[in-house]
Design a protein around this motif. Structure first.
Motif, PDB file in Angstrom:
ATOM      1  N   LEU A  63      -2.913   4.220  -5.331  1.00 21.86           N
ATOM      2  CA  LEU A  63      -3.638   2.536  -5.694  1.00 21.86           C
ATOM      3  C   LEU A  63      -1.717   2.719  -6.300  1.00 21.86           C
ATOM      4  O   LEU A  63      -1.333   4.087  -7.425  1.00 21.86           O
ATOM      5  N   ARG A  64      -0.968   2.218  -6.350  1.00 22.74           N
ATOM      6  CA  ARG A  64       1.072   1.263  -6.599  1.00 22.74           C
ATOM      7  C   ARG A  64       0.434   0.419  -7.172  1.00 22.74           C
ATOM      8  O   ARG A  64       0.848  -0.827  -7.364  1.00 22.74           O
ATOM      9  N   LEU A  65       2.087  -0.055  -8.199  1.00 19.12           N
ATOM     10  CA  LEU A  65       3.142  -0.740  -8.394  1.00 19.12           C
ATOM     11  C   LEU A  65       4.495  -0.803  -7.864  1.00 19.12           C
ATOM     12  O   LEU A  65       5.149   1.086  -8.298  1.00 19.12           O
ATOM     13  N   TYR A 125       8.971   2.114  -7.706  1.00 20.57           N
ATOM     14  CA  TYR A 125       7.507   2.876  -7.538  1.00 20.57           C
ATOM     15  C   TYR A 125       6.669   3.089  -8.314  1.00 20.57           C
ATOM     16  O   TYR A 125       7.624   4.009  -8.822  1.00 20.57           O
ATOM     17  N   ARG A 126       6.175   2.549  -8.768  1.00 16.34           N
ATOM     18  CA  ARG A 126       4.919   3.384 -10.137  1.00 16.34           C
ATOM     19  C   ARG A 126       3.229   3.441  -9.532  1.00 16.34           C
ATOM     20  O   ARG A 126       2.687   2.495  -9.642  1.00 16.34           O
ATOM     21  N   ALA A 127       3.556   4.740  -9.650  1.00 17.04           N
ATOM     22  CA  ALA A 127       1.961   5.653  -8.993  1.00 17.04           C
ATOM     23  C   ALA A 127       1.228   4.715 -10.450  1.00 17.04           C
ATOM     24  O   ALA A 127       1.614   5.578 -11.215  1.00 17.04           O
ATOM     25  N   VAL A 128      -0.089   4.436  -9.688  1.00 18.39           N
ATOM     26  CA  VAL A 128      -1.433   4.233 -10.936  1.00 18.39           C
ATOM     27  C   VAL A 128      -2.331   5.376 -10.375  1.00 18.39           C
ATOM     28  O   VAL A 128      -2.991   6.359 -11.507  1.00 18.39           O
ATOM     29  N   SER A 129      -2.369   5.583  -9.289  1.00 21.35           N
ATOM     30  CA  SER A 129      -3.619   6.837  -8.668  1.00 21.35           C
ATOM     31  C   SER A 129      -3.063   7.176  -7.724  1.00 21.35           C
ATOM     32  O   SER A 129      -3.151   6.579  -6.735  1.00 21.35           O
ATOM     33  N   THR A 130      -3.014   8.278  -7.453  1.00 17.43           N
ATOM     34  CA  THR A 130      -2.133   9.039  -6.417  1.00 17.43           C
ATOM     35  C   THR A 130      -3.246   9.316  -5.879  1.00 17.43           C
ATOM     36  O   THR A 130      -2.979   9.605  -3.654  1.00 17.43           O
ATOM     37  N   SER A 131      -4.328   9.091  -5.294  1.00 10.76           N
ATOM     38  CA  SER A 131      -5.371  10.159  -4.622  1.00 10.76           C
ATOM     39  C   SER A 131      -6.430   9.610  -4.577  1.00 10.76           C
ATOM     40  O   SER A 131      -7.387   9.564  -6.053  1.00 10.76           O
ATOM     41  N   ASP A 154      11.188 -10.367 -16.983  1.00 10.76           N
ATOM     42  CA  ASP A 154      11.703 -11.405 -15.462  1.00 10.76           C
ATOM     43  C   ASP A 154      11.395 -10.368 -14.403  1.00 10.76           C
ATOM     44  O   ASP A 154      11.520 -10.786 -13.213  1.00 10.76           O
ATOM     45  N   VAL A 155      10.938  -9.608 -14.483  1.00 13.63           N
ATOM     46  CA  VAL A 155      10.469  -8.521 -13.347  1.00 13.63           C
ATOM     47  C   VAL A 155       9.099  -8.706 -12.900  1.00 13.63           C
ATOM     48  O   VAL A 155       8.021  -8.899 -13.983  1.00 13.63           O
ATOM     49  N   SER A 156       8.877  -8.816 -11.624  1.00 17.54           N
ATOM     50  CA  SER A 156       7.520  -8.987 -10.495  1.00 17.54           C
ATOM     51  C   SER A 156       6.869  -8.294  -9.936  1.00 17.54           C
ATOM     52  O   SER A 156       7.973  -7.177  -9.641  1.00 17.54           O
ATOM     53  N   ALA A 157       5.822  -8.035  -9.767  1.00 18.32           N
ATOM     54  CA  ALA A 157       5.303  -6.751  -9.900  1.00 18.32           C
ATOM     55  C   ALA A 157       4.105  -6.954  -8.503  1.00 18.32           C
ATOM     56  O   ALA A 157       3.292  -8.040  -9.312  1.00 18.32           O
ATOM     57  N   GLN A 158       3.715  -6.280  -8.265  1.00 19.03           N
ATOM     58  CA  GLN A 158       3.044  -6.355  -6.827  1.00 19.03           C
ATOM     59  C   GLN A 158       1.639  -4.857  -6.869  1.00 19.03           C
ATOM     60  O   GLN A 158       2.286  -3.557  -6.593  1.00 19.03           O
ATOM     61  N   MET A 159       1.347  -5.008  -6.557  1.00 19.68           N
ATOM     62  CA  MET A 159       0.252  -4.062  -7.032  1.00 19.68           C
ATOM     63  C   MET A 159      -0.281  -3.550  -5.446  1.00 19.68           C
ATOM     64  O   MET A 159      -0.524  -4.369  -4.112  1.00 19.68           O
ATOM     65  N   SER A 160      -0.393  -2.265  -4.907  1.00 18.47           N
ATOM     66  CA  SER A 160      -0.790  -2.195  -3.367  1.00 18.47           C
ATOM     67  C   SER A 160      -1.518  -1.066  -3.533  1.00 18.47           C
ATOM     68  O   SER A 160      -1.786  -0.003  -4.837  1.00 18.47           O
ATOM     69  N   PHE A 161      -2.888  -0.574  -2.565  1.00 15.40           N
ATOM     70  CA  PHE A 161      -3.612   0.300  -2.490  1.00 15.40           C
ATOM     71  C   PHE A 161      -3.631   0.438  -0.810  1.00 15.40           C
ATOM     72  O   PHE A 161      -4.562  -0.569   0.032  1.00 15.40           O
ATOM     73  N   ARG A 162      -2.736   1.423   0.164  1.00 15.30           N
ATOM     74  CA  ARG A 162      -2.744   1.717   0.671  1.00 15.30           C
ATOM     75  C   ARG A 162      -3.343   3.346   1.417  1.00 15.30           C
ATOM     76  O   ARG A 162      -3.503   3.995   0.418  1.00 15.30           O
ATOM     77  N   CYS A 163      -3.513   3.353   2.725  1.00 13.48           N
ATOM     78  CA  CYS A 163      -3.560   4.809   2.611  1.00 13.48           C
ATOM     79  C   CYS A 163      -2.328   5.792   2.584  1.00 13.48           C
ATOM     80  O   CYS A 163      -1.203   5.770   2.879  1.00 13.48           O
ATOM     81  N   HIS A 164      -2.771   7.362   2.181  1.00 13.45           N
ATOM     82  CA  HIS A 164      -1.120   7.462   1.819  1.00 13.45           C
ATOM     83  C   HIS A 164      -0.384   8.100   2.796  1.00 13.45           C
ATOM     84  O   HIS A 164      -1.657   8.427   4.009  1.00 13.45           O
ATOM     85  N   PRO A 165       0.268   8.219   3.254  1.00 18.75           N
ATOM     86  CA  PRO A 165       0.727   7.898   4.821  1.00 18.75           C
ATOM     87  C   PRO A 165       0.690   9.749   5.173  1.00 18.75           C
ATOM     88  O   PRO A 165       0.736   9.640   6.285  1.00 18.75           O
ATOM     89  N   LYS A 166       0.675  10.553   4.262  1.00 14.45           N
ATOM     90  CA  LYS A 166       0.356  12.089   4.928  1.00 14.45           C
ATOM     91  C   LYS A 166      -0.705  12.443   5.288  1.00 14.45           C
ATOM     92  O   LYS A 166      -1.213  13.704   5.344  1.00 14.45           O
ATOM     93  N   ALA A 167      -1.900  11.956   4.696  1.00 13.75           N
ATOM     94  CA  ALA A 167      -3.544  11.846   4.688  1.00 13.75           C
ATOM     95  C   ALA A 167      -4.101  11.616   6.347  1.00 13.75           C
ATOM     96  O   ALA A 167      -3.028  10.741   7.229  1.00 13.75           O
ATOM     97  N   SER A 168      -5.035  11.928   6.502  1.00 17.58           N
ATOM     98  CA  SER A 168      -5.188  12.185   7.887  1.00 17.58           C
ATOM     99  C   SER A 168      -6.709  11.366   7.645  1.00 17.58           C
ATOM    100  O   SER A 168      -7.848  11.556   6.211  1.00 17.58           O
TER     101      SER A 168
END
Length: 212
Positions: A63-65, A125-131, A154-168
């Motif tokens: 989970l990242r910003l 990017y700012r980490a919210v939860s790494t795993s 005046d800063v816009s932020a997007q919250m994303s939740f994605r599979c870790h690129p190095k994860a299987s």
């Protein structure tokens, strides 16, 4: 025409199978790798996100910003967010939780970390939860800032939740990896088979005319 395809049924079946695989794999790979979450979050005034999240890959997600640098100079943003891998920058206190569709709390936390865990041409990017190892399924995400972020008006932020690129993701990762190469080969094979059938059709037509 029907007699032609029956006569060369193995070529016809091969062409159909290759095209079906290419189309089906393309649709499935886009569906399985689609980001479960990409939502806007207001930093000032403090905002919140309430949305359903569909987890499709059985791999640890992060989970990242993403904080856009479009309205600020990059050096100014780097000062606000902090250098990569350091404890610098302004804290962004974000409280979050995931619930399953039965309302059961399955993951939660409060991000109070600083620094940047990545950057690109458009922001930091700012980490919210790494795993977060959530099993595939549907969840309800609730996330909210707990205080005003005066430095980020005046800063816009997007919250994303994605599979870790190095994860299987087990068999899904293997299928995506090997299937991608097969998908690349499918298109030239399709062209070869289609040209082959076209050449046979022209040859048969020429022979039929010669007989007449």
């Amino acid at each position: 025409m029907g007699a032609f395809f029956i006569r060369y049924r193995w070529l016809t079946v091969a062409l159909f199978v290759v095209v079906a695989f290419a189309v089906a794999f393309g649709i499935w790979s886009r569906w399985i790798t689609a980001d479960p979450l990409d939502a806007s979050l207001s930093l000032s005034p403090p905002g919140r996100v309430e949305t359903d999240v569909f987890v499709r890959l059985s791999c640890p997600h992060r989970l990242r910003l993403r904080l856009s640098s479009k309205t600020r100079a990059r050096e100014d943003m780097r000062r606000l967010v902090g250098q990569y891998g350091t404890a610098e920058g302004i804290d962004i206190p974000l409280q979050w939780s995931f619930r399953d569709m039965a309302g059961q709390l399955v993951a939660w936390g409060k991000a109070e970390n600083t620094g940047s865990d990545g950057f690109d041409a458009e922001g930091f990017y700012r980490a919210v939860s790494t795993s977060l190892p959530l099993p595939p399924g549907q969840y309800r995400l609730s996330a909210a800032l707990t205080e005003e972020m005066a430095g980020f008006q005046d800063v816009s932020a997007q919250m994303s939740f994605r599979c870790h690129p190095k994860a299987s993701a087990g068999w899904q990762t293997d299928l995506l990896f090997f299937g991608f190469f097969a998908w690349l080969l499918a298109w030239p094979i399709t062209a070869i088979l289609a040209l082959w059938l076209t050449a046979l059709a022209l040859r048969d037509r020429g022979r039929a005319r010669a007989v007449r």
